[in-house]
Design an enzyme around this catalytic site. Structure first.
Site, PDB file in Angstrom:
ATOM      1  N   ASN A 146       0.871  -1.177   0.000  1.00  0.00           N
ATOM      2  CA  ASN A 146       0.000   0.000   0.000  1.00  0.00           C
ATOM      3  C   ASN A 146       0.909   1.228   0.000  1.00  0.00           C
ATOM      4  O   ASN A 146       1.465   1.586   1.031  1.00  0.00           O
ATOM      5  CB  ASN A 146      -0.885  -0.040   1.260  1.00  0.00           C
ATOM      6  CG  ASN A 146      -1.714   1.222   1.419  1.00  0.00           C
ATOM      7  OD1 ASN A 146      -1.816   2.031   0.496  1.00  0.00           O
ATOM      8  ND2 ASN A 146      -2.309   1.388   2.598  1.00  0.00           N
ATOM      9  N   LYS A 157       0.158   4.266  -0.393  1.00  0.00           N
ATOM     10  CA  LYS A 157      -0.474   5.484   0.149  1.00  0.00           C
ATOM     11  C   LYS A 157      -0.187   6.671  -0.782  1.00  0.00           C
ATOM     12  O   LYS A 157      -0.118   6.475  -1.992  1.00  0.00           O
ATOM     13  CB  LYS A 157      -0.002   5.721   1.591  1.00  0.00           C
ATOM     14  CG  LYS A 157      -0.197   4.467   2.458  1.00  0.00           C
ATOM     15  CD  LYS A 157      -0.028   4.702   3.923  1.00  0.00           C
ATOM     16  CE  LYS A 157      -0.227   3.392   4.669  1.00  0.00           C
ATOM     17  NZ  LYS A 157      -0.147   3.549   6.114  1.00  0.00           N
ATOM     18  N   HIS A 196      -9.508   1.234   4.422  1.00  0.00           N
ATOM     19  CA  HIS A 196      -8.279   1.454   5.196  1.00  0.00           C
ATOM     20  C   HIS A 196      -8.586   2.432   6.339  1.00  0.00           C
ATOM     21  O   HIS A 196      -9.390   3.353   6.185  1.00  0.00           O
ATOM     22  CB  HIS A 196      -7.179   2.013   4.289  1.00  0.00           C
ATOM     23  CG  HIS A 196      -5.843   2.017   4.962  1.00  0.00           C
ATOM     24  ND1 HIS A 196      -5.498   2.994   5.872  1.00  0.00           N
ATOM     25  CD2 HIS A 196      -4.806   1.156   4.905  1.00  0.00           C
ATOM     26  CE1 HIS A 196      -4.278   2.714   6.339  1.00  0.00           C
ATOM     27  NE2 HIS A 196      -3.846   1.608   5.760  1.00  0.00           N
ATOM     28  N   GLU A 242      -7.064   4.872   7.405  1.00  0.00           N
ATOM     29  CA  GLU A 242      -6.829   6.283   7.076  1.00  0.00           C
ATOM     30  C   GLU A 242      -8.025   6.861   6.314  1.00  0.00           C
ATOM     31  O   GLU A 242      -8.290   8.061   6.389  1.00  0.00           O
ATOM     32  CB  GLU A 242      -5.512   6.418   6.294  1.00  0.00           C
ATOM     33  CG  GLU A 242      -4.326   6.187   7.220  1.00  0.00           C
ATOM     34  CD  GLU A 242      -3.059   5.707   6.547  1.00  0.00           C
ATOM     35  OE1 GLU A 242      -2.954   5.749   5.309  1.00  0.00           O
ATOM     36  OE2 GLU A 242      -2.149   5.264   7.280  1.00  0.00           O
ATOM     37  N   GLU A 281      -5.496  -4.794  10.533  1.00  0.00           N
ATOM     38  CA  GLU A 281      -4.488  -3.760  10.761  1.00  0.00           C
ATOM     39  C   GLU A 281      -4.809  -2.999  12.045  1.00  0.00           C
ATOM     40  O   GLU A 281      -5.615  -2.048  12.019  1.00  0.00           O
ATOM     41  CB  GLU A 281      -4.471  -2.773   9.592  1.00  0.00           C
ATOM     42  CG  GLU A 281      -4.139  -3.398   8.255  1.00  0.00           C
ATOM     43  CD  GLU A 281      -3.564  -2.368   7.299  1.00  0.00           C
ATOM     44  OE1 GLU A 281      -2.436  -2.556   6.843  1.00  0.00           O
ATOM     45  OE2 GLU A 281      -4.236  -1.358   7.041  1.00  0.00           O
ATOM     46  N   GLY A 309       2.355   2.330  10.751  1.00  0.00           N
ATOM     47  CA  GLY A 309       3.330   3.399  10.591  1.00  0.00           C
ATOM     48  C   GLY A 309       4.043   3.781  11.876  1.00  0.00           C
ATOM     49  O   GLY A 309       4.710   4.811  11.935  1.00  0.00           O
ATOM     50  N   SER A 368       3.205  -2.026  10.428  1.00  0.00           N
ATOM     51  CA  SER A 368       4.656  -2.111  10.672  1.00  0.00           C
ATOM     52  C   SER A 368       5.221  -3.497  10.385  1.00  0.00           C
ATOM     53  O   SER A 368       6.149  -3.947  11.060  1.00  0.00           O
ATOM     54  CB  SER A 368       4.992  -1.655  12.096  1.00  0.00           C
ATOM     55  OG  SER A 368       4.619  -0.297  12.277  1.00  0.00           O
TER      56      SER A 368
HETATM   57  P1  PGA Z   1       2.730   0.316   7.660  1.00  0.00           P
HETATM   58  O1  PGA Z   1       1.290   0.563   6.963  1.00  0.00           O
HETATM   59  O2  PGA Z   1       3.270  -0.976   7.095  1.00  0.00           O
HETATM   60  O3  PGA Z   1       3.552   1.512   7.240  1.00  0.00           O
HETATM   61  O4  PGA Z   1       2.503   0.251   9.127  1.00  0.00           O
HETATM   62  C1  PGA Z   1       0.406  -0.491   6.740  1.00  0.00           C
HETATM   63  C2  PGA Z   1      -0.895   0.049   6.188  1.00  0.00           C
HETATM   64  O5  PGA Z   1      -1.326   1.141   6.600  1.00  0.00           O
HETATM   65  O6  PGA Z   1      -1.539  -0.595   5.329  1.00  0.00           O
END
Ligand code: PGA
Length: 253
Positions: free
Chosen positions: A13, A15, A98, A100, A169, A175, A209
């Site tokens: 992803n 983003k 997601h 976000e 997640e 992140g 992460s």
């Molecule tokens: P990350 O993001 O691996 O940077 O923690 C995962 C995601 O938001 O899909």
């Protein structure tokens, strides 16, 4: 690429990262390296880079994903992108719900309509669910993720659900560098599997992460079929470490 069964799946992803030029450069790097045969790989660049990514991925086993989709095929929806438009660009997977996007106002009902839209137009949804840090600390993870999962798959029959992908997640792990423990993530993912008919044979991913260092332990868990990777999907080396870990875990299973 198979989109059924429980073949390991690693999805990147991206983003809001990567211009068209950067997308081409990263995909050329990825294509130049051998990929394990038993792992399906998806990359989800921003909308603006999908056409270029589709070109770069011609005859590649790497599949193309998008990060969002609108529920309708066309109409007066300024700024939105329809499932038909994505399919035309070679997109086969779509990340739906997601955290976000949920934080920006997307509801469980929106996620459900998007899942139906994907299924109606030949796209495989990667449905993201997960609890906040407060919910985690209050031991409300199970209730939260099972409610999100049931809402996302409302009206989807078991055969169709089995072809979908769900990514667990935990929001506090995205992140942050803090990943969930493999055992805990596996337990939550097993609960998600049991929450909806058909998910027993769907691919369920962990996200938050996940990177080369923790991927082997996560992938060794029986209910974790892969990962949704943010930060570690932005360079070829970091992404390939996760993909290789998935390949190694599969041959060890
Ligand atoms: P990350 O993001 O691996 O940077 O923690 C995962 C995601 O938001 O899909």
């Amino acid at each position: 690429m198979s989109d059924g069964g429980r073949r390991p799946l690693i999805a990147g992803n991206w983003k809001m990262h990567k211009t068209v030029a950067e997308t081409r450069a990263l995909l050329r790097e990825l294509r130049a390296r051998p990929l394990p045969r038993h792992v399906d790989v998806v990359v989800a660049p921003p909308f603006t880079a999908l056409a270029a990514a589709h070109e770069e991925l011609t005859e590649s086993p790497i599949a193309l994903g998008a990060q969002n989709v609108h529920e309708f095929t066309h109409g007066p929806f300024t700024g939105e992108i329809s499932p038909v438009m994505l399919h035309e660009l070679g997109v086969r997977f779509v990340i739906v719900g997601h955290s976000e996007r949920r934080a920006a106002g997307e509801t469980d009902a929106d996620v459900n309509r998007k899942v139906h839209a994907c299924l109606a137009h030949g796209l495989t949804p990667i449905v993201a669910v997960g609890e906040t840090k407060d919910e985690h600390l209050a031991h409300r993870t199970h209730d939260r993720v099972t409610a999100q999962t049931r809402a996302a798959f409302e009206g989807v029959d078991a055969a169709a659900a089995a072809r979908c992908v769900v990514a667990y997640e935990p929001i506090w792990a995205i992140g942050t560098g803090l990943s969930d423990s493999p055992e805990n993530a596996n337990g939550v993912i097993a609960e998600i599997r049991a929450a909806v008919d058909g998910l027993a044979s769907a691919r369920l991913l962990y996200g938050g992460s996940m990177k080369g260092e923790n991927a082997p332990a996560l992938m060794a868990q029986p209910d974790i079929d892969g990962g949704l990777i943010g930060g570690a999907s932005l360079t070829a080396n970091a992404f390939l470490e996760v993909i290789d870990a998935a390949g190694a875990a599969t041959s060890a299973r």
